[in-house]
Write a protein that holds these residues in place. Structure first.
Motif, PDB file in Angstrom:
ATOM      1  N   PRO A 125      52.516  51.537 -52.278  1.00 49.36           N
ATOM      2  CA  PRO A 125      53.230  52.743 -52.705  1.00 49.36           C
ATOM      3  C   PRO A 125      54.070  52.467 -53.953  1.00 49.36           C
ATOM      4  CG  PRO A 125      53.441  52.412 -50.334  1.00 49.36           C
ATOM      5  CD  PRO A 125      52.818  51.172 -50.885  1.00 49.36           C
ATOM      6  N   ALA A 126      54.086  53.435 -54.857  1.00 48.21           N
ATOM      7  CA  ALA A 126      54.839  53.255 -56.105  1.00 48.21           C
ATOM      8  C   ALA A 126      56.338  53.414 -55.881  1.00 48.21           C
ATOM      9  CB  ALA A 126      54.355  54.273 -57.142  1.00 48.21           C
ATOM     10  N   ASP A 127      56.732  54.213 -54.886  1.00 46.76           N
ATOM     11  CA  ASP A 127      58.148  54.435 -54.646  1.00 46.76           C
ATOM     12  C   ASP A 127      58.675  53.433 -53.625  1.00 46.76           C
ATOM     13  OD1 ASP A 127      56.630  55.455 -52.606  1.00 46.76           O
ATOM     14  OD2 ASP A 127      57.986  57.091 -52.156  1.00 46.76           O
ATOM     15  N   ARG A 128      59.978  53.420 -53.457  1.00 43.02           N
ATOM     16  CA  ARG A 128      60.593  52.517 -52.499  1.00 43.02           C
ATOM     17  C   ARG A 128      60.319  52.987 -51.076  1.00 43.02           C
ATOM     18  NH1 ARG A 128      64.712  49.088 -54.289  1.00 43.02           N
ATOM     19  NH2 ARG A 128      65.066  49.161 -56.531  1.00 43.02           N
ATOM     20  N   ARG A 129      60.122  52.034 -50.193  1.00 40.30           N
ATOM     21  CA  ARG A 129      59.945  52.317 -48.770  1.00 40.30           C
ATOM     22  C   ARG A 129      61.200  51.850 -48.033  1.00 40.30           C
ATOM     23  NH1 ARG A 129      55.963  55.719 -47.850  1.00 40.30           N
ATOM     24  NH2 ARG A 129      57.016  56.462 -49.713  1.00 40.30           N
ATOM     25  N   CYS A 130      61.654  52.650 -47.092  1.00 37.29           N
ATOM     26  CA  CYS A 130      62.759  52.210 -46.251  1.00 37.29           C
ATOM     27  C   CYS A 130      62.218  51.845 -44.881  1.00 37.29           C
ATOM     28  CB  CYS A 130      63.846  53.287 -46.165  1.00 37.29           C
ATOM     29  SG  CYS A 130      63.436  54.699 -45.113  1.00 37.29           S
ATOM     30  N   GLU A 131      63.081  51.292 -44.045  1.00 38.38           N
ATOM     31  CA  GLU A 131      62.593  50.659 -42.820  1.00 38.38           C
ATOM     32  C   GLU A 131      61.945  51.618 -41.834  1.00 38.38           C
ATOM     33  OE1 GLU A 131      67.069  51.355 -42.129  1.00 38.38           O
ATOM     34  OE2 GLU A 131      65.738  50.825 -43.780  1.00 38.38           O
ATOM     35  N   ARG A 132      62.180  52.921 -41.970  1.00 38.86           N
ATOM     36  CA  ARG A 132      61.572  53.876 -41.035  1.00 38.86           C
ATOM     37  C   ARG A 132      60.283  54.485 -41.575  1.00 38.86           C
ATOM     38  NH1 ARG A 132      67.082  55.291 -40.206  1.00 38.86           N
ATOM     39  NH2 ARG A 132      66.931  56.981 -41.714  1.00 38.86           N
ATOM     40  N   GLN A 133      59.956  54.230 -42.834  1.00 36.39           N
ATOM     41  CA  GLN A 133      58.771  54.831 -43.430  1.00 36.39           C
ATOM     42  C   GLN A 133      57.546  53.952 -43.243  1.00 36.39           C
ATOM     43  OE1 GLN A 133      60.715  55.306 -47.392  1.00 36.39           O
ATOM     44  NE2 GLN A 133      59.949  57.397 -47.280  1.00 36.39           N
ATOM     45  N   GLU A 134      56.363  54.594 -43.206  1.00 36.74           N
ATOM     46  CA  GLU A 134      55.119  53.838 -43.139  1.00 36.74           C
ATOM     47  C   GLU A 134      54.936  53.026 -44.421  1.00 36.74           C
ATOM     48  OE1 GLU A 134      52.057  56.688 -42.513  1.00 36.74           O
ATOM     49  OE2 GLU A 134      52.466  56.912 -40.370  1.00 36.74           O
ATOM     50  N   LEU A 135      54.489  51.779 -44.273  1.00 36.08           N
ATOM     51  CA  LEU A 135      54.296  50.926 -45.443  1.00 36.08           C
ATOM     52  C   LEU A 135      53.156  51.420 -46.318  1.00 36.08           C
ATOM     53  CD1 LEU A 135      54.725  47.438 -43.740  1.00 36.08           C
ATOM     54  CD2 LEU A 135      56.421  48.764 -45.006  1.00 36.08           C
ATOM     55  N   PRO A 137      50.263  54.830 -46.538  1.00 37.23           N
ATOM     56  CA  PRO A 137      49.939  56.130 -45.933  1.00 37.23           C
ATOM     57  C   PRO A 137      48.734  56.015 -45.021  1.00 37.23           C
ATOM     58  CG  PRO A 137      49.254  56.060 -48.236  1.00 37.23           C
ATOM     59  CD  PRO A 137      50.056  54.812 -47.997  1.00 37.23           C
ATOM     60  N   GLN A 138      48.708  56.869 -44.030  1.00 38.17           N
ATOM     61  CA  GLN A 138      47.576  56.881 -43.115  1.00 38.17           C
ATOM     62  C   GLN A 138      46.322  57.369 -43.833  1.00 38.17           C
ATOM     63  OE1 GLN A 138      47.839  59.564 -39.718  1.00 38.17           O
ATOM     64  NE2 GLN A 138      47.141  57.927 -38.392  1.00 38.17           N
ATOM     65  N   HIS A 139      45.169  56.906 -43.361  1.00 39.77           N
ATOM     66  CA  HIS A 139      43.903  57.365 -43.927  1.00 39.77           C
ATOM     67  C   HIS A 139      43.778  58.870 -43.753  1.00 39.77           C
ATOM     68  CE1 HIS A 139      39.844  57.277 -45.294  1.00 39.77           C
ATOM     69  NE2 HIS A 139      39.332  57.601 -44.131  1.00 39.77           N
ATOM     70  N   SER A 140      43.023  59.511 -44.621  1.00 42.90           N
ATOM     71  CA  SER A 140      42.953  60.968 -44.652  1.00 42.90           C
ATOM     72  C   SER A 140      42.382  61.577 -43.385  1.00 42.90           C
ATOM     73  CB  SER A 140      42.119  61.420 -45.859  1.00 42.90           C
ATOM     74  OG  SER A 140      40.821  60.857 -45.792  1.00 42.90           O
ATOM     75  N   ASP A 141      41.683  60.800 -42.563  1.00 49.98           N
ATOM     76  CA  ASP A 141      41.144  61.367 -41.330  1.00 49.98           C
ATOM     77  C   ASP A 141      42.183  61.417 -40.216  1.00 49.98           C
ATOM     78  OD1 ASP A 141      41.390  58.753 -40.546  1.00 49.98           O
ATOM     79  OD2 ASP A 141      39.255  58.400 -40.215  1.00 49.98           O
ATOM     80  N   GLY A 142      43.388  60.863 -40.455  1.00 52.34           N
ATOM     81  CA  GLY A 142      44.461  60.961 -39.480  1.00 52.34           C
ATOM     82  C   GLY A 142      44.291  60.099 -38.251  1.00 52.34           C
ATOM     83  N   ILE A 143      43.445  59.087 -38.301  1.00 44.67           N
ATOM     84  CA  ILE A 143      43.168  58.232 -37.141  1.00 44.67           C
ATOM     85  C   ILE A 143      43.619  56.810 -37.455  1.00 44.67           C
ATOM     86  CG2 ILE A 143      41.376  57.301 -35.622  1.00 44.67           C
ATOM     87  CD1 ILE A 143      39.717  59.776 -36.221  1.00 44.67           C
ATOM     88  N   ASN A 144      44.259  56.167 -36.486  1.00 44.63           N
ATOM     89  CA  ASN A 144      44.621  54.758 -36.641  1.00 44.63           C
ATOM     90  C   ASN A 144      43.385  53.909 -36.377  1.00 44.63           C
ATOM     91  OD1 ASN A 144      47.308  55.467 -37.097  1.00 44.63           O
ATOM     92  ND2 ASN A 144      47.798  55.381 -34.924  1.00 44.63           N
ATOM     93  N   PRO A 172      44.675  51.336 -42.656  1.00 45.49           N
ATOM     94  CA  PRO A 172      45.707  50.581 -43.380  1.00 45.49           C
ATOM     95  C   PRO A 172      46.902  50.311 -42.473  1.00 45.49           C
ATOM     96  CG  PRO A 172      45.778  52.882 -44.011  1.00 45.49           C
ATOM     97  CD  PRO A 172      44.592  52.737 -43.099  1.00 45.49           C
ATOM     98  N   LEU A 173      47.857  49.568 -42.977  1.00 46.59           N
ATOM     99  CA  LEU A 173      49.020  49.209 -42.172  1.00 46.59           C
ATOM    100  C   LEU A 173      50.026  50.366 -42.238  1.00 46.59           C
ATOM    101  CD1 LEU A 173      49.968  46.814 -40.446  1.00 46.59           C
ATOM    102  CD2 LEU A 173      51.250  45.999 -42.424  1.00 46.59           C
ATOM    103  N   ASN A 174      49.690  51.446 -41.552  1.00 49.11           N
ATOM    104  CA  ASN A 174      50.514  52.656 -41.608  1.00 49.11           C
ATOM    105  C   ASN A 174      51.551  52.642 -40.485  1.00 49.11           C
ATOM    106  OD1 ASN A 174      48.247  52.904 -39.860  1.00 49.11           O
ATOM    107  ND2 ASN A 174      48.600  55.095 -39.686  1.00 49.11           N
ATOM    108  N   VAL A 175      52.363  51.599 -40.506  1.00 45.56           N
ATOM    109  CA  VAL A 175      53.472  51.447 -39.577  1.00 45.56           C
ATOM    110  C   VAL A 175      54.703  51.066 -40.385  1.00 45.56           C
ATOM    111  CG1 VAL A 175      52.045  50.816 -37.588  1.00 45.56           C
ATOM    112  CG2 VAL A 175      52.816  49.035 -39.160  1.00 45.56           C
ATOM    113  N   SER A 176      55.860  51.100 -39.760  1.00 42.45           N
ATOM    114  CA  SER A 176      57.101  50.836 -40.471  1.00 42.45           C
ATOM    115  C   SER A 176      57.587  49.415 -40.225  1.00 42.45           C
ATOM    116  CB  SER A 176      58.187  51.827 -40.008  1.00 42.45           C
ATOM    117  OG  SER A 176      58.582  51.528 -38.677  1.00 42.45           O
TER     118      SER A 176
END
Length: 422
Positions: A125-135, A137-144, A172-176
């Motif tokens: 991600p180009a912007d800063r991530r904070c500890e509660r945000q996903e590292l 983004p989730q894939h476009s199909d919305g499935i882990n 992807p690693l869509n966890v915080s």
């Protein structure tokens, strides 16, 4: 030259949201049958990482086995023209994103172990991530998605690559950070988070790492709102309301809390009269939260609070669109209950200049918890007034004013905060 084709068909039509894909070929192990020269020259996607354009829907992997008895090639095989070693086997496989794909053919015709995974390309991600945000983004199909053999690594606080303690196979690693490390996440690494992933397979010692290392720029999340308590105006006719809100952590270092207030008008919400306060310190509460009371006076009405943290110098626009998730529910500032009472004459003065007239004050009411006082004015013939009895506490909800001579009187009532009955 004749070829036997190992055909891999990748269906990308459902994933056009990604400009590119990456094919991770983990293993292409093959062994010679001893009949001649094994030739892998036309193996299009060998072991390694390959960028795949999203426009490609078919990927052809060529694998063939043959020999040639031409002495100039030093071949020790049977004489004659070029021949295939054996009848080839053509395999058509449909592979979608995230599937761990393995072809294992140990027979002479296709002595090959071929393992590959197709992944959509991700970027940090180009912007800063904070500890509660996903590292990521989730894939476009919305499935882990789980990808066998995929392990994420990070650079620990000793500067060494170390496997993440959990979330193996996730892509992807869509966890915080809180999901991965918990609330003490700062103890695991220094500065920003550096990540990569690797692939391994049970049948080979080869390891393939991600095509790049990912650096996630970090910042502490703005504190989470825990509660908001409106405070009524002091008097029902004043415009000095306020509110107190509490958040889940204190401010750190040079951090400021930029709070902006919006007022509900008939046409919708807009900036309040005193719209923004820069908060540099919070008050510690007994329950582990930290609070702040709005300093500016506010009229009664409906409000909404938005806030963000800011480190160091700078400002934040009150209309910053990134505040969408950092705001309170709508809340209402009410006026206090008005001071009100009733008065009636009990009796006139019985004898001249005896001064035994009485007026009763009753049903005195106002804001809960407040006490009340009254003042008696004597009205002169020219309508001027003079204080006849100064502020006196009520003896109860009803009270009787004694010792009144023949005259006109006016009575004022107020509460202990100075709010007058009107």
């Amino acid at each position: 030259m004749k070829r036997k084709l190992l055909l891999l068909l990748f269906l990308l039509l459902y994933f056009l949201g990604f400009s590119q894909s990456q094919l991770y070929v983990i293993s292409t192990d093959g062994t010679s049958s001893g009949y001649g020269d094994w030739n892998y020259d036309t193996l299009l996607y060998r072991q390694g990482i390959h960028e795949i354009n999203s426009s490609e829907t078919t990927i052809i992997i060529d694998f063939y086995d043959g020999y040639n008895d031409d002495p100039s090639y030093g071949c020790g095989g049977p004489c004659g023209q070029y021949q295939d070693h054996c009848q080839g086997v053509e395999i058509d496989i449909n592979i979608k994103y995230f599937q761990d794909f393995l072809i294992s053919k140990p027979d002479e015709c296709l002595p090959l172990d071929y393992r590959a995974v197709l992944l959509p390309k991700i970027t940090a991600p180009a912007d800063r991530r904070c500890e509660r945000q996903e590292l990521f983004p989730q894939h476009s199909d919305g499935i882990n998605h789980n990808v066998n053999g995929l392990v994420w690594e990070y650079v620990n606080n000793l500067g060494q690559w170390e496997e993440l303690p959990n979330f193996k196979n996730r892509y992807p690693l869509n966890v915080s950070l809180l999901d991965i490390f918990g609330s003490n996440w700062r103890n695991y690494f220094n500065g920003n988070l550096q990540l990569r992933f690797k692939f391994t397979a049970s049948f080979t010692s080869d390891v393939i790492y991600s095509i790049q290392n990912y650096t996630i720029t970090l910042t502490e999340c703005s504190p989470e709102l825990q509660s908001l308590v409106p405070h009524k105006t002091k008097c029902n006719y004043s415009e000095d309301g306020s509110f107190t809100f509490s958040v889940d952590r204190d401010l750190v270092d040079t951090e400021k809390l930029i709070a902006t207030l919006f007022y509900e008008y008939s046409t919708g919400y807009d900036l309040a009269t005193n719209p923004q306060e820069v908060i540099t310190s919070l008050t510690s509460n007994t329950d582990g939260t930290y609070g702040y009371t709005w300093q500016g006076d506010l009229p009664p009405g409906n409000y909404r609070l938005k806030y963000q943290t800011l480190k160091g110098s700078g400002t934040i626009s009150p209309n910053d669109s990134s505040w969408a998730s950092l705001e309170s529910e709508n809340f209402t500032l009410n006026p206090s209950d008005p001071v009100q009472f009733f008065a009636q004459k009990l009796n006139d003065e019985i004898c001249f200049e005896r001064g035994d007239g009485q007026i009763q004050l009753y049903d005195v009411d106002g804001e809960d918890g407040r006490t009340f006082l009254y003042r008696v004015f004597k009205v002169n013939t020219d309508n001027s007034m003079e204080i006849y009895k100064d502020w006196t506490n009520f003896s109860g909800n009803n009270t009787t004013i004694n010792g009144l001579g023949k005259n006109k009187y006016r009575i004022k009532v107020k509460d202990n905060l100075g709010c007058l009955a009107k």
